[in-house]
Design a protein around this motif. Structure first.
Motif, PDB file in Angstrom:
ATOM      1  N   LEU A  57      10.841 -23.694  20.841  1.00 22.61           N
ATOM      2  CA  LEU A  57      12.042 -23.741  20.005  1.00 22.61           C
ATOM      3  C   LEU A  57      13.101 -24.649  20.619  1.00 22.61           C
ATOM      4  N   GLN A  58      13.198 -24.627  21.949  1.00 14.59           N
ATOM      5  CA  GLN A  58      14.120 -25.560  22.610  1.00 14.59           C
ATOM      6  C   GLN A  58      13.735 -27.001  22.269  1.00 14.59           C
ATOM      7  N   ALA A  59      12.443 -27.313  22.371  1.00 12.91           N
ATOM      8  CA  ALA A  59      11.969 -28.675  22.090  1.00 12.91           C
ATOM      9  C   ALA A  59      12.237 -29.054  20.637  1.00 12.91           C
ATOM     10  N   LYS A  60      12.076 -28.093  19.726  1.00 10.33           N
ATOM     11  CA  LYS A  60      12.319 -28.367  18.308  1.00 10.33           C
ATOM     12  C   LYS A  60      13.794 -28.680  18.063  1.00 10.33           C
ATOM     13  N   CYS A  61      14.668 -27.901  18.669  1.00 12.35           N
ATOM     14  CA  CYS A  61      16.111 -28.147  18.527  1.00 12.35           C
ATOM     15  C   CYS A  61      16.480 -29.529  19.073  1.00 12.35           C
ATOM     16  N   ASN A  88      30.947 -21.597  23.502  1.00 13.89           N
ATOM     17  CA  ASN A  88      29.620 -21.525  22.893  1.00 13.89           C
ATOM     18  C   ASN A  88      28.909 -22.868  22.913  1.00 13.89           C
ATOM     19  N   ALA A  89      29.658 -23.942  22.716  1.00 15.47           N
ATOM     20  CA  ALA A  89      29.035 -25.270  22.743  1.00 15.47           C
ATOM     21  C   ALA A  89      28.517 -25.594  24.143  1.00 15.47           C
ATOM     22  N   LEU A  90      29.283 -25.258  25.163  1.00 14.22           N
ATOM     23  CA  LEU A  90      28.822 -25.477  26.535  1.00 14.22           C
ATOM     24  C   LEU A  90      27.586 -24.645  26.838  1.00 14.22           C
ATOM     25  N   GLY A  91      27.584 -23.393  26.386  1.00 15.25           N
ATOM     26  CA  GLY A  91      26.417 -22.536  26.594  1.00 15.25           C
ATOM     27  C   GLY A  91      25.178 -23.107  25.925  1.00 15.25           C
ATOM     28  N   THR A  92      25.360 -23.687  24.748  1.00 10.75           N
ATOM     29  CA  THR A  92      24.233 -24.293  24.039  1.00 10.75           C
ATOM     30  C   THR A  92      23.719 -25.517  24.784  1.00 10.75           C
ATOM     31  N   LEU A  93      24.622 -26.336  25.290  1.00  7.30           N
ATOM     32  CA  LEU A  93      24.188 -27.503  26.065  1.00  7.30           C
ATOM     33  C   LEU A  93      23.381 -27.087  27.289  1.00  7.30           C
ATOM     34  N   THR A  94      23.819 -26.024  27.944  1.00 13.45           N
ATOM     35  CA  THR A  94      23.072 -25.539  29.114  1.00 13.45           C
ATOM     36  C   THR A  94      21.641 -25.180  28.727  1.00 13.45           C
ATOM     37  N   GLU A  95      21.475 -24.478  27.608  1.00 13.26           N
ATOM     38  CA  GLU A  95      20.129 -24.098  27.163  1.00 13.26           C
ATOM     39  C   GLU A  95      19.316 -25.320  26.729  1.00 13.26           C
ATOM     40  N   LEU A  96      19.957 -26.261  26.059  1.00 13.15           N
ATOM     41  CA  LEU A  96      19.245 -27.448  25.593  1.00 13.15           C
ATOM     42  C   LEU A  96      18.797 -28.340  26.753  1.00 13.15           C
ATOM     43  N   ASN A 100      15.170 -30.208  31.456  1.00  6.03           N
ATOM     44  CA  ASN A 100      14.969 -31.394  30.619  1.00  6.03           C
ATOM     45  C   ASN A 100      15.764 -32.566  31.200  1.00  6.03           C
ATOM     46  N   ASP A 101      15.200 -33.191  32.224  1.00  8.58           N
ATOM     47  CA  ASP A 101      15.883 -34.288  32.894  1.00  8.58           C
ATOM     48  C   ASP A 101      16.132 -35.466  31.966  1.00  8.58           C
ATOM     49  N   ASP A 102      15.193 -35.741  31.079  1.00 10.37           N
ATOM     50  CA  ASP A 102      15.335 -36.897  30.191  1.00 10.37           C
ATOM     51  C   ASP A 102      16.576 -36.760  29.313  1.00 10.37           C
ATOM     52  N   LYS A 103      16.778 -35.575  28.742  1.00 11.55           N
ATOM     53  CA  LYS A 103      17.946 -35.374  27.884  1.00 11.55           C
ATOM     54  C   LYS A 103      19.239 -35.395  28.685  1.00 11.55           C
ATOM     55  N   ALA A 104      19.181 -34.871  29.907  1.00  8.60           N
ATOM     56  CA  ALA A 104      20.365 -34.926  30.765  1.00  8.60           C
ATOM     57  C   ALA A 104      20.755 -36.375  31.035  1.00  8.60           C
ATOM     58  N   GLU A 105      19.759 -37.196  31.300  1.00  4.34           N
ATOM     59  CA  GLU A 105      20.028 -38.614  31.564  1.00  4.34           C
ATOM     60  C   GLU A 105      20.561 -39.317  30.319  1.00  4.34           C
ATOM     61  N   GLU A 106      20.027 -38.967  29.152  1.00  5.91           N
ATOM     62  CA  GLU A 106      20.528 -39.545  27.903  1.00  5.91           C
ATOM     63  C   GLU A 106      21.978 -39.134  27.655  1.00  5.91           C
ATOM     64  N   LEU A 107      22.290 -37.877  27.944  1.00  7.25           N
ATOM     65  CA  LEU A 107      23.662 -37.401  27.750  1.00  7.25           C
ATOM     66  C   LEU A 107      24.628 -38.187  28.624  1.00  7.25           C
ATOM     67  N   VAL A 108      24.239 -38.419  29.862  1.00  8.43           N
ATOM     68  CA  VAL A 108      25.092 -39.185  30.776  1.00  8.43           C
ATOM     69  C   VAL A 108      25.257 -40.606  30.271  1.00  8.43           C
ATOM     70  N   ALA A 109      24.151 -41.221  29.839  1.00  9.37           N
ATOM     71  CA  ALA A 109      24.205 -42.594  29.348  1.00  9.37           C
ATOM     72  C   ALA A 109      25.088 -42.718  28.103  1.00  9.37           C
ATOM     73  N   SER A 138      23.072 -28.091  35.239  1.00 10.58           N
ATOM     74  CA  SER A 138      21.891 -28.510  34.477  1.00 10.58           C
ATOM     75  C   SER A 138      21.710 -30.019  34.545  1.00 10.58           C
ATOM     76  N   ILE A 139      22.813 -30.742  34.442  1.00  9.50           N
ATOM     77  CA  ILE A 139      22.741 -32.202  34.503  1.00  9.50           C
ATOM     78  C   ILE A 139      22.379 -32.666  35.907  1.00  9.50           C
ATOM     79  N   SER A 140      22.920 -31.986  36.907  1.00  8.09           N
ATOM     80  CA  SER A 140      22.690 -32.380  38.303  1.00  8.09           C
ATOM     81  C   SER A 140      21.249 -32.196  38.754  1.00  8.09           C
ATOM     82  N   CYS A 141      20.487 -31.398  38.007  1.00 11.45           N
ATOM     83  CA  CYS A 141      19.080 -31.190  38.378  1.00 11.45           C
ATOM     84  C   CYS A 141      18.279 -32.478  38.350  1.00 11.45           C
TER      85      CYS A 141
END
Length: 240
Positions: A57-61, A88-96, A100-109, A138-141
């Motif tokens: 479900l995480q991957a689908k979101c 709530n938005a921050l909590g959702t970002l943590t779960e997303l 998931n290093d790739d998404k963390a890197e995309e968020l930073v970019a 989560s991003i620092s991982c």
């Protein structure tokens, strides 16, 4: 949305109804429903609950653009008093972003660090500080994000949270600092030069309430003490 939030707390993995799975695109779109902030807040809570249920479900979101939508929501409310939406938005970002290093890197970019770091503020409610620090962790991982985090002031932001008298906030700030200072002498020096932060580290090492905080603080302090460039600053903080 509020009813779905309650429903998700009662579900046992992997029993998420197919009707709810099919509604994920609509739920993601509701995060942009700026006419009603409570809908946005509850939509985030539902997404967070779904992501926590299963990796699928995480991957689908994620595939449906949830990270981008929720980040846009954070950016739109970061300078407001909409604390529930921010939380709530921050909590959702943590779960997303979990595992998931790739998404963390995309968020930073995509320039997503600024609003998150803005919410790492000791003057804000403690639950909000905790949620913002969670996202930074989560991003620092991802090794690939740490340079950008350092350049945008994450070390100073997390160090400031050490003064918050809440161990849930402190342990997350300590964990984030642990990742950012690992094998990074420049970041170690930056923390060592922050007298208030070093004194907070020493205070956390002495407290007995939270052994996790104490252990991480001890490891951070030991790393500073072992860095020749930091010793002078650490000694000055101990004398202050």
């Amino acid at each position: 949305m509020a009813g779905l939030c309650i429903l998700l707390t009662q579900l046992q993995e992997p029993s998420v109804p197919s009707e709810l799975v099919d509604a994920i695109p609509s739920i993601i779109e509701l995060t942009a429903h700026s006419e009603d902030r409570s809908i946005q807040a509850n939509a985030c809570a539902v997404l967070s609950g779904l992501c926590a249920c299963t990796d699928e479900l995480q991957a689908k979101c994620i595939a449906l653009g949830a990270v981008e939508k929720v980040l846009a929501l954070v950016q739109s409310v970061v300078e407001t008093e909409e604390r529930t939406v921010q939380l709530n938005a921050l909590g959702t970002l943590t779960e997303l972003l979990r595992d998931n290093d790739d998404k963390a890197e995309e968020l930073v970019a995509a320039g997503g660090l600024a609003p998150i770091l803005r919410l790492c503020d000791p003057s804000l409610p403690e639950r909000l500080q905790e949620a913002a620090a969670d996202v930074v962790c989560s991003i620092s991982c991802s090794d690939a994000t740490r340079a950008a985090l350092s350049e945008q002031g994450a070390v100073g932001k997390l160090a400031a949270l050490l003064a918050t008298p809440n161990n849930d906030v402190r342990v997350r700030a300590l964990m984030g600092l642990g990742m950012l200072l690992s094998k990074n002498t420049a970041n170690q020096l930056l923390l060592a030069q922050d007298t208030a932060a070093v004194k907070q580290l020493m205070a956390i090492m002495r407290q007995q309430e939270d052994p996790d905080c104490r252990i991480v603080a001890r490891d951070l302090f030991a790393g500073l003490a072992a860095n020749a460039e930091c010793k002078e600053h650490v000694a000055a903080a101990m004398r202050a």
